[in-house]
Design a protein around this motif. Structure first.
Motif, mmCIF file in Angstrom:
data_model
loop_
_atom_site.group_PDB
_atom_site.id
_atom_site.type_symbol
_atom_site.label_atom_id
_atom_site.label_comp_id
_atom_site.label_asym_id
_atom_site.label_seq_id
_atom_site.Cartn_x
_atom_site.Cartn_y
_atom_site.Cartn_z
ATOM 1 N N ASN A 64 7.043 12.883 1.029
ATOM 2 C CA ASN A 64 6.807 11.810 0.063
ATOM 3 C C ASN A 64 6.320 10.579 0.800
ATOM 4 O O ASN A 64 6.934 10.148 1.781
ATOM 5 N N LEU A 65 5.210 10.008 0.302
ATOM 6 C CA LEU A 65 4.572 8.879 0.969
ATOM 7 C C LEU A 65 4.433 7.689 0.012
ATOM 8 O O LEU A 65 3.337 7.394 -0.479
ATOM 9 N N PRO A 66 5.526 6.998 -0.291
ATOM 10 C CA PRO A 66 5.414 5.791 -1.124
ATOM 11 C C PRO A 66 4.714 4.674 -0.357
ATOM 12 O O PRO A 66 5.078 4.357 0.775
ATOM 13 N N THR A 67 3.713 4.079 -1.005
ATOM 14 C CA THR A 67 2.871 3.071 -0.358
ATOM 15 C C THR A 67 2.682 1.860 -1.253
ATOM 16 O O THR A 67 2.452 2.002 -2.458
ATOM 17 N N PHE A 68 2.773 0.677 -0.657
ATOM 18 C CA PHE A 68 2.372 -0.552 -1.332
ATOM 19 C C PHE A 68 1.057 -1.021 -0.710
ATOM 20 O O PHE A 68 0.924 -1.053 0.523
ATOM 21 N N ALA A 69 0.101 -1.356 -1.571
ATOM 22 C CA ALA A 69 -1.214 -1.803 -1.116
ATOM 23 C C ALA A 69 -1.528 -3.157 -1.743
ATOM 24 O O ALA A 69 -1.307 -3.368 -2.942
ATOM 25 N N TRP A 70 -2.059 -4.053 -0.920
ATOM 26 C CA TRP A 70 -2.452 -5.387 -1.391
ATOM 27 C C TRP A 70 -3.913 -5.602 -1.041
ATOM 28 O O TRP A 70 -4.290 -5.672 0.127
ATOM 29 N N ALA A 71 -4.744 -5.689 -2.083
ATOM 30 C CA ALA A 71 -6.154 -6.027 -1.906
ATOM 31 C C ALA A 71 -6.289 -7.529 -2.116
ATOM 32 O O ALA A 71 -6.177 -8.019 -3.244
ATOM 33 N N THR A 72 -6.510 -8.250 -1.044
ATOM 34 C CA THR A 72 -6.519 -9.710 -1.107
ATOM 35 C C THR A 72 -7.876 -10.214 -1.616
ATOM 36 O O THR A 72 -8.879 -9.492 -1.582
ATOM 37 N N PRO A 73 -7.935 -11.466 -2.036
ATOM 38 C CA PRO A 73 -9.219 -12.066 -2.399
ATOM 39 C C PRO A 73 -9.998 -12.570 -1.197
ATOM 40 O O PRO A 73 -11.095 -13.108 -1.348
ATOM 41 N N TRP A 74 -9.469 -12.384 -0.001
ATOM 42 C CA TRP A 74 -10.073 -12.922 1.205
ATOM 43 C C TRP A 74 -11.050 -11.938 1.816
ATOM 44 O O TRP A 74 -10.903 -10.715 1.698
ATOM 45 N N THR A 75 -12.051 -12.473 2.497
ATOM 46 C CA THR A 75 -13.038 -11.630 3.166
ATOM 47 C C THR A 75 -13.173 -12.050 4.625
ATOM 48 O O THR A 75 -12.971 -13.208 4.978
ATOM 49 N N ILE A 76 -13.503 -11.063 5.449
ATOM 50 C CA ILE A 76 -13.820 -11.278 6.864
ATOM 51 C C ILE A 76 -15.118 -10.532 7.144
ATOM 52 O O ILE A 76 -15.199 -9.321 6.928
ATOM 53 N N ALA A 77 -16.140 -11.246 7.586
ATOM 54 C CA ALA A 77 -17.451 -10.636 7.839
ATOM 55 C C ALA A 77 -17.940 -9.878 6.617
ATOM 56 O O ALA A 77 -18.444 -8.758 6.710
ATOM 57 N N ASP A 78 -17.758 -10.481 5.434
ATOM 58 C CA ASP A 78 -18.183 -9.922 4.145
ATOM 59 C C ASP A 78 -17.389 -8.690 3.733
ATOM 60 O O ASP A 78 -17.771 -7.999 2.783
ATOM 61 N N ALA A 79 -16.286 -8.393 4.415
ATOM 62 C CA ALA A 79 -15.444 -7.253 4.057
ATOM 63 C C ALA A 79 -14.155 -7.745 3.423
ATOM 64 O O ALA A 79 -13.584 -8.756 3.849
ATOM 65 N N ARG A 80 -13.705 -7.048 2.399
ATOM 66 C CA ARG A 80 -12.436 -7.395 1.770
ATOM 67 C C ARG A 80 -11.276 -7.011 2.692
ATOM 68 O O ARG A 80 -11.245 -5.922 3.255
ATOM 69 N N LEU A 81 -10.314 -7.928 2.811
ATOM 70 C CA LEU A 81 -9.129 -7.685 3.622
ATOM 71 C C LEU A 81 -8.053 -7.053 2.754
ATOM 72 O O LEU A 81 -7.691 -7.593 1.696
ATOM 73 N N GLN A 82 -7.523 -5.895 3.192
ATOM 74 C CA GLN A 82 -6.533 -5.145 2.433
ATOM 75 C C GLN A 82 -5.388 -4.727 3.371
ATOM 76 O O GLN A 82 -5.628 -4.440 4.547
ATOM 77 N N PHE A 83 -4.154 -4.697 2.835
ATOM 78 C CA PHE A 83 -2.982 -4.360 3.635
ATOM 79 C C PHE A 83 -2.237 -3.188 3.005
ATOM 80 O O PHE A 83 -2.193 -3.055 1.772
ATOM 81 N N PHE A 84 -1.599 -2.369 3.866
ATOM 82 C CA PHE A 84 -0.871 -1.195 3.402
ATOM 83 C C PHE A 84 0.454 -1.063 4.151
ATOM 84 O O PHE A 84 0.521 -1.274 5.360
ATOM 85 N N VAL A 85 1.494 -0.701 3.413
ATOM 86 C CA VAL A 85 2.804 -0.401 3.990
ATOM 87 C C VAL A 85 3.286 0.907 3.383
ATOM 88 O O VAL A 85 3.302 1.052 2.149
ATOM 89 N N THR A 86 3.660 1.868 4.238
ATOM 90 C CA THR A 86 4.139 3.170 3.779
ATOM 91 C C THR A 86 5.451 3.515 4.459
ATOM 92 O O THR A 86 5.603 3.317 5.668
ATOM 93 N N GLN A 87 6.406 4.039 3.686
ATOM 94 C CA GLN A 87 7.681 4.509 4.240
ATOM 95 C C GLN A 87 7.906 5.958 3.807
ATOM 96 O O GLN A 87 8.374 6.223 2.703
ATOM 97 N N PRO A 88 7.567 6.932 4.675
ATOM 98 C CA PRO A 88 7.705 8.336 4.304
ATOM 99 C C PRO A 88 9.165 8.787 4.226
ATOM 100 O O PRO A 88 10.049 8.256 4.900
ATOM 101 N N VAL A 89 9.378 9.792 3.373
ATOM 102 C CA VAL A 89 10.656 10.489 3.283
ATOM 103 C C VAL A 89 10.347 11.984 3.287
ATOM 104 O O VAL A 89 9.495 12.440 2.513
#
Length: 291
Positions: free
Chosen positions: A72-97
């Motif tokens: 089981n791979l529960p994941t939280f993902a945050w797609a931010t409104p911020w960009t770096i070099a025209d790319a969207r900055l996104q973050f992921f955290v996963t805690q497997p069981v």
């Protein structure tokens, strides 16, 4: 995309061999092969916050009894409104069981390695996207799973035009320590997840495949593992929740102790979205393309 993409052992079975009487200390990778198929991981997510859970159950045809594992791979993902070099900055955290049983042995269960990752996702135009993810798996003490910390980087390209999701995602893992406290060898690895699906109204159908291989270690007693699996996927958009199910079967395996059949179920739940960016009547969580 909602990642894997991310997790804790090539399959839990890859390390069960180390638990068998007289068994060799086999390796396992930090990222489960196949965990990102079905997702347009090369494309930008709409700005928002998401919860994604991928659960899979696999049976490997070992002898004299089958080996089983549930991941089981529960994941939280945050797609931010911020960009770096025209790319969207996104973050992921996963805690497997994970829970697993090798060759009919009693089940073992425990938490896997947490993944912390950041991603840059570019909209290249003409419904093409490219992303680069960089992160790390933290060390754990769950002995039947991968324990050593590692670095992961992932390169994905997606085409999401005309209802299609055509995606290739290459995962590269680098272990900080190449041995566990009990002596298990951890080789670096490459995984490749492939998706070719089409949206039909609220439905999504198509083919998926994935492959994995250990990279050379220079250790003479090493038994490198690898596999190629293929299967089919079906998904449905229930409104706020998207569900996907896929079934895969190894067609090639190396040093896993026979082939595996695995069923997968993914739920994608947008907890918050910028509605101005969301593709109407989506089957996948994808960003509205510029007119």
């Amino acid at each position: 995309m909602i990642a894997r993409r991310p997790w804790t052992t090539r399959t839990a079975l890859a390390l069960l061999a180390a638990l068998l009487p007289g068994g060799p200390a086999w390796a396992g990778s930090a990222a489960q092969p196949g965990q990102t198929v079905g997702l347009p991981v090369g494309a930008q997510l709409p700005v928002g916050f998401y919860f994604v859970n991928l659960s899979s159950f696999g049976v490997r045809d070992t002898r004299p009894l089958d080996s089983e594992s549930n991941v089981n791979l529960p994941t939280f993902a945050w797609a931010t409104p911020w960009t770096i070099a025209d790319a969207r900055l996104q973050f992921f955290v996963t805690q497997p069981v994970v829970a697993s049983s090798g060759r009919g042995a009693p089940y073992q269960s425990g938490v896997g390695q947490p993944l912390l990752a950041a991603q840059l996702a570019w909209d290249l135009g003409n419904d093409l996207g490219f992303s680069y993810l960089f992160g790390g798996y933290l060390p754990i003490e769950t002995r039947f799973l991968t324990q050593s910390a590692s670095i992961t980087q992932r390169f994905a390209v997606s085409y999401t035009g005309n209802g299609w999701n055509l995606t290739a995602n290459l995962l590269h893992g680098i272990f900080i320590d190449d041995r566990s406290p009990t002596g298990t060898l951890y080789p670096d690895y490459l995984n490749l997840d492939l998706t070719a699906t089409r949206k039909l109204g609220q439905w999504q159908v198509g083919a998926v495949a994935f492959g994995s291989t250990d990279l050379p270690t220079g250790v003479g007693s090493d038994r490198p593992q690898g596999q190629i699996a293929v299967g089919g996927l079906v998904g449905y958009n229930f409104g706020p929740v998207n569900l996907q199910a896929y079934l895969t079967r190894d067609v090639v395996e190396r040093n896993y102790g026979r082939r595996e059949t695995r069923g997968w179920l993914r739920a994608i739940v947008p907890l918050y979205q910028d509605k101005g960016e969301v593709e109407p009547n989506r089957t996948l969580v994808t960003r509205r393309q510029g007119e």
